[in-house]
Design an enzyme around this catalytic site. Structure first.
Site, mmCIF file in Angstrom:
data_model
loop_
_atom_site.group_PDB
_atom_site.id
_atom_site.type_symbol
_atom_site.label_atom_id
_atom_site.label_comp_id
_atom_site.label_asym_id
_atom_site.label_seq_id
_atom_site.Cartn_x
_atom_site.Cartn_y
_atom_site.Cartn_z
ATOM 1 N N SER A 9 35.316 37.472 37.841
ATOM 2 C CA SER A 9 36.669 36.993 38.168
ATOM 3 C C SER A 9 36.612 36.157 39.433
ATOM 4 O O SER A 9 36.236 36.659 40.505
ATOM 5 C CB SER A 9 37.605 38.181 38.391
ATOM 6 N N HIS A 34 36.182 34.238 34.335
ATOM 7 C CA HIS A 34 37.496 34.890 34.218
ATOM 8 C C HIS A 34 38.450 34.328 35.280
ATOM 9 O O HIS A 34 38.144 34.330 36.475
ATOM 10 C CB HIS A 34 37.318 36.394 34.406
ATOM 11 N N ASP A 36 42.278 34.574 36.811
ATOM 12 C CA ASP A 36 43.476 35.413 36.916
ATOM 13 C C ASP A 36 44.666 34.573 37.360
ATOM 14 O O ASP A 36 44.698 34.083 38.493
ATOM 15 C CB ASP A 36 43.219 36.546 37.912
ATOM 16 N N MET A 38 48.515 34.619 38.219
ATOM 17 C CA MET A 38 49.606 35.535 38.598
ATOM 18 C C MET A 38 50.789 34.723 39.107
ATOM 19 O O MET A 38 50.611 33.774 39.868
ATOM 20 C CB MET A 38 49.144 36.476 39.704
ATOM 21 N N HIS A 67 43.342 34.902 32.016
ATOM 22 C CA HIS A 67 44.122 36.148 31.974
ATOM 23 C C HIS A 67 45.483 35.874 32.609
ATOM 24 O O HIS A 67 45.588 35.753 33.831
ATOM 25 C CB HIS A 67 43.342 37.225 32.747
ATOM 26 N N MET A 69 48.993 36.844 33.923
ATOM 27 C CA MET A 69 49.820 37.969 34.402
ATOM 28 C C MET A 69 51.128 37.336 34.857
ATOM 29 O O MET A 69 51.382 37.165 36.047
ATOM 30 C CB MET A 69 49.100 38.699 35.543
ATOM 31 N N MET A 138 43.256 46.889 31.054
ATOM 32 C CA MET A 138 43.240 46.914 32.522
ATOM 33 C C MET A 138 42.754 48.287 32.984
ATOM 34 O O MET A 138 43.274 49.322 32.551
ATOM 35 C CB MET A 138 44.641 46.670 33.089
ATOM 36 N N ASP A 176 38.864 45.240 32.584
ATOM 37 C CA ASP A 176 39.089 44.416 33.784
ATOM 38 C C ASP A 176 39.613 45.272 34.935
ATOM 39 O O ASP A 176 40.711 45.825 34.853
ATOM 40 C CB ASP A 176 40.117 43.326 33.412
HETATM 41 C C1 DX5 Z 1 43.466 42.149 38.633
HETATM 42 C C2 DX5 Z 1 42.623 41.114 37.917
HETATM 43 C C3 DX5 Z 1 41.157 41.368 37.900
HETATM 44 C C4 DX5 Z 1 40.534 41.548 39.246
HETATM 45 C C5 DX5 Z 1 39.169 42.130 39.106
HETATM 46 O O1 DX5 Z 1 44.797 41.900 38.380
HETATM 47 O O2 DX5 Z 1 43.037 40.996 36.571
HETATM 48 O O3 DX5 Z 1 40.490 40.357 37.152
HETATM 49 O O4 DX5 Z 1 40.501 40.389 39.989
HETATM 50 O O5 DX5 Z 1 38.671 42.305 40.388
HETATM 51 P P1 DX5 Z 1 37.809 43.566 40.798
HETATM 52 O O6 DX5 Z 1 36.568 43.509 39.969
HETATM 53 O O7 DX5 Z 1 37.578 43.342 42.245
HETATM 54 O O8 DX5 Z 1 38.632 44.784 40.508
HETATM 55 ZN ZN ZN Z 2 41.858 39.682 35.160
#
Ligand code: DX5
Ligand code: ZN
Length: 216
Positions: A9, A34, A36, A38, A67, A69, A138, A176
Site C-alpha cells: 500500500s 495498492h 488507498d 479516502m 481500494h 473508501m 479489512m 488488508d
Molecule cells: C487502511 C488501508 C490499508 C492500509 C494498510 O484503510 O486500506 O491499505 O494502508 O496499511 P498497514 O499495512 O500499515 O496496515
Molecule cells: Zn487498502
C-alpha cells in the site's frame, strides 16, 4: 498452491518521492500496487485522487489495485476508469446497488472487487460472488495505515473461502491491514490469495526482503 500475492500500500510511501517508491516496490517483485482512496466522509481521513494516482500509474510497472473508501463509489469509478487499474474494490457498507456497480466496473474492462469492514459478515457477498474477481477483507478499521491486525479476519476468510468454493472458485481473497511476516502464514492457511501491506513494507529496512517474506 500459488504463492501469496503481495500488494504494497503506497499509503506508507514517502509522498515526496512517490515515483521512486513505486518503482522500488515494482522492482522488488510486488504483484500489485495498492492505492488507498479516502474521501474524508466514508472514512475520516483524506488521501489521493486521480491526479496523483495517474502519476503512480506512470511510475508503476505492475498493475494497480484501487481500494475506494468513499461515499460516492460510482462517481469515483468513472474518474479512475481511464487509468485502467487491474482491480477496483468498493465497500459494500456504502453501496445500495452493489450488483449494478460490479457490472459497471466489469464493462469498463476492470476486475470488480468488494471490500468488507471488520464487522461485515462474509455471507453478505454470497449472491454476488459469481460476478466478482476478488473480495477484500479489512483486517483493520479503514482509514489509517499502521494499525493492529484484527485476528477475527482469519475465521472470516475461512468462511468466505467455503462460499467461494461453492459459488466461484476463481474469486480471490485479499486481506488488508496490519499484515506482517508472522500473520501472513495464518492468512495463507485460511485461504487468502493476496495480502496488502503498507507499514510492514515501507518501514522495513529492506523493501525487497519485506516483500519476499510475505510470499509464503
Ligand atoms: C487502511 C488501508 C490499508 C492500509 C494498510 O484503510 O486500506 O491499505 O494502508 O496499511 P498497514 O499495512 O500499515 O496496515
Ligand atoms: Zn487498502
Amino acid at each position: 498452491m500459488p504463492l501469496m500475492q503481495v500488494a504494497p500500500s503506497i499509503l506508507s510511501a514517502d509522498f515526496g518521492h512517490l515515483a521512486r517508491d513505486v518503482d522500488a516496490i515494482c522492482e522488488a517483485g510486488c504483484d500489485l500496487v495498492h492505492v488507498d482512496v479516502m474521501d474524508g466522509h466514508f472514512v475520516p481521513n483524506l488521501t489521493i485522487g486521480p491526479v496523483v494516482v495517474e502519476a503512480v500509474a506512470k511510475a508503476a510497472t505492475k498493475p494497480l489495485d484501487v481500494h475506494l473508501m468513499v461515499e460516492n463509489n460510482t462517481f469515483l469509478v468513472d474518474l479512475f476508469a481511464s487509468l485502467q487499474p487491474e482491480y477496483i474494490s468498493f465497500h459494500i457498507e456504502e453501496e445500495k446497488h452493489p450488483h449494478r456497480l460490479i457490472q459497471k466496473i466489469r464493462s469498463l474492462g476492470i476486475s470488480p472487487s468488494i471490500a468488507l469492514n471488520p464487522h461485515t459478515p462474509p455471507q453478505c457477498v454470497e449472491y454476488l460472488l459469481e460476478d466478482l474477481d476478488m473480495v477484500l477483507l479489512m483486517s483493520v478499521n479503514p482509514g489509517f495505515g499502521g494499525q493492529k491486525f484484527i485476528p477475527s479476519v482469519l475465521e472470516k476468510a475461512s468462511r468466505l473461502k467455503d462460499l467461494i468454493e461453492r459459488r466461484n472458485p476463481e474469486c480471490l481473497i485479499e486481506v488488508d491491514g496490519g499484515v506482517n511476516d508472522k500473520n501472513v502464514v495464518e492468512l495463507k492457511a485460511a485461504g487468502v490469495d493476496v495480502v496488502v501491506a503498507g507499514s510492514y513494507v515501507f518501514k522495513n529496512r529492506s523493501i525487497s526482503e519485506a516483500i519476499e517474506s510475505l510470499k509464503v
